[in-house]
Motif scaffolding. Structure first.
Motif, short mmCIF file in Angstrom:
data_model
loop_
_atom_site.label_atom_id
_atom_site.label_comp_id
_atom_site.label_asym_id
_atom_site.label_seq_id
_atom_site.Cartn_x
_atom_site.Cartn_y
_atom_site.Cartn_z
N VAL A 1 -57.75 -58.22 -27.03
CA VAL A 1 -58.91 -58.61 -27.67
C VAL A 1 -59.14 -60.16 -26.95
CG1 VAL A 1 -59.71 -59.79 -29.80
CG2 VAL A 1 -58.55 -57.25 -29.80
N THR A 2 -57.90 -60.74 -26.83
CA THR A 2 -57.94 -62.02 -25.90
C THR A 2 -58.63 -61.70 -24.54
OG1 THR A 2 -55.94 -62.70 -26.89
CG2 THR A 2 -56.41 -63.89 -24.98
N TRP A 3 -58.23 -60.79 -23.82
CA TRP A 3 -58.99 -60.55 -22.60
C TRP A 3 -60.31 -60.50 -22.69
CZ3 TRP A 3 -61.60 -56.29 -20.73
CH2 TRP A 3 -61.98 -56.31 -19.20
N GLN A 4 -60.80 -59.69 -23.65
CA GLN A 4 -62.20 -59.34 -24.07
C GLN A 4 -63.02 -60.74 -24.41
OE1 GLN A 4 -63.34 -56.19 -26.85
NE2 GLN A 4 -65.14 -55.86 -25.70
N TRP A 5 -62.54 -61.65 -25.20
CA TRP A 5 -63.31 -62.69 -26.18
C TRP A 5 -63.24 -63.89 -25.21
CZ3 TRP A 5 -66.79 -62.91 -29.84
CH2 TRP A 5 -66.82 -61.69 -30.44
N THR A 6 -62.12 -64.15 -24.36
CA THR A 6 -61.89 -65.24 -23.54
C THR A 6 -63.33 -65.71 -22.86
OG1 THR A 6 -59.45 -65.20 -23.55
CG2 THR A 6 -60.80 -66.55 -21.81
N PRO A 7 -63.97 -64.74 -22.18
CA PRO A 7 -65.23 -65.04 -21.46
C PRO A 7 -66.33 -65.60 -22.51
CG PRO A 7 -64.52 -62.79 -20.70
CD PRO A 7 -63.72 -63.24 -22.02
N PHE A 8 -66.39 -65.24 -23.60
CA PHE A 8 -67.10 -65.88 -24.74
C PHE A 8 -66.89 -67.43 -24.77
CE2 PHE A 8 -67.90 -67.14 -29.16
CZ PHE A 8 -69.25 -67.23 -29.24
N ALA A 9 -65.55 -67.85 -24.91
CA ALA A 9 -65.25 -69.09 -25.12
C ALA A 9 -65.66 -70.01 -23.87
CB ALA A 9 -63.82 -69.08 -25.44
N VAL A 10 -65.27 -69.28 -22.74
CA VAL A 10 -65.71 -69.77 -21.46
C VAL A 10 -67.16 -70.24 -21.15
CG1 VAL A 10 -65.74 -69.31 -18.89
CG2 VAL A 10 -63.86 -68.71 -20.21
N SER B 1 -53.70 -65.79 -33.56
CA SER B 1 -53.16 -65.69 -32.20
C SER B 1 -54.16 -65.44 -31.18
CB SER B 1 -52.00 -64.35 -31.93
OG SER B 1 -51.17 -64.45 -32.84
N VAL B 2 -55.19 -64.61 -31.44
CA VAL B 2 -56.28 -64.49 -30.31
C VAL B 2 -57.26 -65.82 -30.34
CG1 VAL B 2 -58.66 -63.34 -30.42
CG2 VAL B 2 -56.55 -62.03 -30.84
N LEU B 3 -57.30 -66.51 -31.44
CA LEU B 3 -58.35 -67.80 -31.30
C LEU B 3 -57.53 -68.76 -30.82
CD1 LEU B 3 -59.39 -68.34 -35.23
CD2 LEU B 3 -60.62 -67.58 -33.30
N ILE B 4 -55.97 -69.03 -30.94
CA ILE B 4 -55.25 -69.99 -30.09
C ILE B 4 -55.48 -69.57 -28.61
CG2 ILE B 4 -52.91 -71.01 -29.50
CD1 ILE B 4 -52.60 -70.56 -32.70
N LEU B 5 -55.05 -68.43 -28.33
CA LEU B 5 -55.23 -67.91 -26.72
C LEU B 5 -56.51 -68.20 -26.18
CD1 LEU B 5 -52.98 -64.78 -26.73
CD2 LEU B 5 -52.34 -67.13 -25.98
N THR B 6 -57.35 -67.65 -27.05
CA THR B 6 -58.95 -67.71 -26.31
C THR B 6 -59.43 -69.15 -26.04
OG1 THR B 6 -59.83 -67.55 -28.65
CG2 THR B 6 -59.62 -65.58 -27.12
N VAL B 7 -58.97 -69.96 -27.04
CA VAL B 7 -59.60 -71.47 -27.15
C VAL B 7 -58.89 -72.07 -25.79
CG1 VAL B 7 -59.60 -73.66 -28.15
CG2 VAL B 7 -60.31 -71.61 -29.56
N VAL B 8 -57.52 -71.96 -25.59
CA VAL B 8 -56.82 -72.78 -24.82
C VAL B 8 -57.20 -72.09 -23.34
CG1 VAL B 8 -54.45 -72.84 -23.68
CG2 VAL B 8 -54.72 -73.08 -26.03
N LEU B 9 -57.20 -70.79 -23.25
CA LEU B 9 -57.55 -70.03 -21.85
C LEU B 9 -59.10 -70.42 -21.69
CD1 LEU B 9 -55.92 -66.61 -22.25
CD2 LEU B 9 -55.25 -68.62 -20.80
N GLY B 10 -60.14 -70.27 -22.77
CA GLY B 10 -61.29 -70.61 -22.43
C GLY B 10 -61.51 -72.12 -21.84
N LEU B 11 -61.06 -72.71 -22.50
CA LEU B 11 -61.07 -74.47 -22.17
C LEU B 11 -60.45 -74.62 -20.65
CD1 LEU B 11 -61.96 -77.08 -23.28
CD2 LEU B 11 -59.66 -77.41 -24.34
N SER B 12 -59.55 -74.08 -20.48
CA SER B 12 -58.63 -74.33 -19.15
C SER B 12 -59.70 -73.63 -17.98
CB SER B 12 -57.33 -73.72 -19.25
OG SER B 12 -56.75 -74.16 -20.21
N ILE B 13 -60.33 -72.46 -18.45
CA ILE B 13 -61.01 -72.00 -17.28
C ILE B 13 -62.20 -72.55 -17.12
CG2 ILE B 13 -62.31 -69.77 -16.61
CD1 ILE B 13 -59.75 -68.27 -18.00
#
Length: 313
Positions: free
Chosen positions: A190-199, A84-96
């Motif tokens: 965890v998604t909130w914390q790791w999305t910036p890494f993907a961004v 779940s975290v991987l899907i959310l971080t990749v989608v949100l990170g890519l969008s942002i």
């Protein structure tokens, strides 16, 4: 001494120290997983010391795999949280990343603010979310629900809409410490914390995208979605694979968030289960640790193959 032998000789102490650093703990864990090692065994005091006479063979593994009630739940929960975290971080990170990959006033400040959550410690992140945001009474969760209930109460006095809103029951805030929702709380924080890494990874990769291809696509009449699907997404294939691989390795070892949110009440993963076993049954904890290492290596090999394939393409 040859030119090749001297560098190898100088590297030898560091290599040996690294091997000892890795192999000694792994070897001790492997040894403990084959013996009976129980810290508080009043019935069998000899089990309280790691002696070879307490050899159990594969008994600890059999206990963990077939008799421990929470093992398979912990495996399932670990994979659910990681996926779940991987899907959310990749989608949100890519969008942002795509959204801020353009010139606008204050772009530098926005980028710094977007990256800052990644530097928050996991324990601080968990305390912040569960107490100040997701708490059903004092957090933003409870305040938002209370505000919605007040709005609905006010709408009940309207002439036409009042009858409709009078049928609405009061909205109850979600308790994210409960058994059914604690895993959702962990996924959110965890998604909130790791999305910036993907961004950060995606934003850096977008800087090297070929703009001439995009200009040619625009002249040919391609729309935004077509350019994203045929140009931007293939360009980001390698960064996406790297983000997935690195995050999978880190998220398989989550512990602080689960401990702070639920104390393991209906929300355990393999590291948390190892922590529970290690309070008394060191043998079972060691066997679980070896199984977790094997699972992590399987995931890593699969992801490395995926990354290697994307790099070759």
């Amino acid at each position: 001494m040859s030119k090749r032998a001297l560098p190898r000789l100088l590297q030898t102490p560091a290599v040996l120290l690294l091997l000892m650093w890795m192999l000694v703990p792994l070897g001790m864990t492997l040894y403990f997983s084959f013996i009976r090692y129980v810290l508080n065994s009043l019935r069998r005091p000899e089990w309280t010391s790691p002696s070879l006479s307490n050899w159990r063979g594969l008994g600890n593994y059999e206990y963990v795999l077939f008799k421990a009630k929470d093992f398979w739940f912990a495996v399932q929960n670990s994979l659910t949280i990681v996926g779940s975290v991987l899907i959310l971080t990749v989608v949100l990170g890519l969008s942002i990343a795509i959204l801020i990959n353009r010139s606008f006033p204050g772009r530098g400040i926005v980028r710094v603010l977007l990256i800052s959550p990644f530097f928050v410690m996991p324990a601080v992140n968990a305390v912040l979310w569960i107490n100040m945001i997701l708490d059903p009474v004092l957090g933003l969760n409870g305040l938002a629900v209370a505000g919605l209930n007040e709005i609905i109460d006010g709408l009940r006095n309207f002439p036409l809409l009042g009858g409709f809103f009078s049928m609405w029951p009061p909205i109850e805030p979600i308790s994210f410490r409960a058994t059914q929702t604690s895993a959702i709380a962990v996924i959110i924080m965890v998604t909130w914390q790791w999305t910036p890494f993907a961004v950060l990874i995606f934003m850096t990769s977008l800087q090297s995208e070929d703009q001439q291809q995009k200009e040619a696509a625009i002249l040919d009449g391609a729309n935004a979605w077509s350019m994203f699907r045929n140009l931007t997404l293939p360009h980001l294939a390698r960064p996406i694979a790297i983000v997935v691989m690195i995050q999978s390795i880190f998220h398989l070892s989550l512990y602080a968030e689960i401990e702070i949110v639920s104390r393991g009440n209906g929300n355990k993963n393999l590291p948390y289960l190892i922590g529970e076993f290690s309070t008394n049954n060191i043998g079972a904890a060691s066997a679980t640790g070896i199984i977790a290492v094997i699972l992590a290596n399987i995931v890593a090999i699969f992801l490395l193959r995926m990354v290697g394939k994307s790099l070759m393409d």
